[in-house]
Design an enzyme around this catalytic site. Sequence first.
Site, PDB file in Angstrom:
ATOM      1  N   ARG A  33       1.047  -1.153  -0.864  1.00 17.99           N
ATOM      2  CA  ARG A  33       0.000   0.509   0.351  1.00 17.99           C
ATOM      3  C   ARG A  33       1.245   1.640   0.100  1.00 17.99           C
ATOM      4  NH1 ARG A  33      -3.883  -1.278   4.907  1.00 17.99           N
ATOM      5  NH2 ARG A  33      -1.922  -2.835   5.108  1.00 17.99           N
ATOM      6  N   ARG A  42      -5.047  -2.377  -6.987  1.00 19.45           N
ATOM      7  CA  ARG A  42      -5.312  -2.739  -6.145  1.00 19.45           C
ATOM      8  C   ARG A  42      -7.022  -2.385  -6.269  1.00 19.45           C
ATOM      9  NH1 ARG A  42      -7.387  -2.149  -0.598  1.00 19.45           N
ATOM     10  NH2 ARG A  42      -7.585  -3.737   0.769  1.00 19.45           N
ATOM     11  N   TYR A 157      -3.951 -17.593  13.192  1.00 19.88           N
ATOM     12  CA  TYR A 157      -4.755 -17.368  12.738  1.00 19.88           C
ATOM     13  C   TYR A 157      -6.167 -17.849  12.888  1.00 19.88           C
ATOM     14  CZ  TYR A 157      -2.009 -13.162  11.448  1.00 19.88           C
ATOM     15  OH  TYR A 157      -0.635 -12.698  11.301  1.00 19.88           O
TER      16      TYR A 157
END
Length: 356
Positions: A33, A42, A157
Amino acid sequence: MKNRLFPQHRFVQACFSRPVDQTPIWIMRQAGRYLPEYRQVRSQAGNFLTLCKTPSLAAEVTLQPIRRFGFDAAILFSDILVVPEAMGIKLSFSDGEGPMLDPPIRCRKDIEHLKATVNPDNDLDYVMEAIERIRSLLQDQIPLIGFSGSPWTLATYMVEGGSSKDFGTIRKMMYNNPSDLLLLLEQLTTVVTDYLNAQIRHGVQAIQIFDTWGSVLPFELFQTYSLNFISTIIAGLHRVDRNGLAIPVIVFSKGCGHRLKPLMESDCDVIGLDWGVDLGKARRQVKGRVALQGNMDPAVLYAPQAVIRAETKKILHRFGPHPGHIFNLGHGITPDVEPEQVATLVKVVREESRAS
Ligand code: 1CP
């Protein structure tokens, strides 16, 4: 492993602790980003997962930081969490909140609902296609790094259902229900080994295993719950490419710089270090048995250029003119860094690093 041929790329040479003309550099999360051209692609893709699953776009964003900065290696644009998704968990990324995995895996029944093995050529075909495309775009100018999360990091996760601050659920599971957690880690070990071997078959020239959350584990349990599985994966990798060239394996275990000895015993070629470690001391400790990658604090990239220069020189000098250093940040680049700051970093590494 005997009779391996060594590729000439500066990055791979350094991974095998062989002499190079100057210190190679790439940075974790180099595609992302902080680059306006990434944000543009994106938004064209609509969201992050679609970007990962569209090989032409994944290849494009992999190449963006290479064109802009001339790094010594490219890293496949993907995410570690596509593996749990391929095993049957629903994965989503919401802006600002990080990943969500549903349902979370908490007991044996949850584990039994997962796929015990995956076929990477089918279940992760978009990754394989991206690799092939990137290799053909790179034309062997620089090597391509493939990667996976370590079983432990992936399990955090899966058990927590997303990112976590204290990893309370998986740590409780470790003491209350160790056999289920070990079963999950074994299953992940098989899947990750198959996945990385498929990446190698399709063309990656180096492998990085991200053990981002290894530091959550107490010292004696780090071996049991993380490192043993990493070692099993490394032992199961086909560490030569289709042309017989050797493929280095990098283990990045954040916060584990005090565990260099056990990490070396995993049979990796390179250990990735965060900024909590004195690189010079670490080099003396590993005695040339493995190369080291790192280890600038990503926050240095917010400083004036003179500070970036000084901090970069410090790291190069700490390591000294020895073979086996790959310059990198100690963790991923953060999204609001100015790209010009990265250009400065690369320029200083080029100017200041000497032949080893
Ligand atoms: O909004 C966006 O555009 C998504 C942000 C993003 C990006 C650019 C995520 C979400 N993942 C990625 C790409 C990515 N992830 C790469 C690409 C290659 C490159 O380095 O350029 C790689 C190697 C990863 C690996 C990854 N994903 C790790 C291990 C490395 C690390 O940083 O420790 C981890 C832990 C993840 C999980 C993940 N992916 C994304 C987020 C927000 C998270 C959660 C991070 C957390 O829990 O703090």
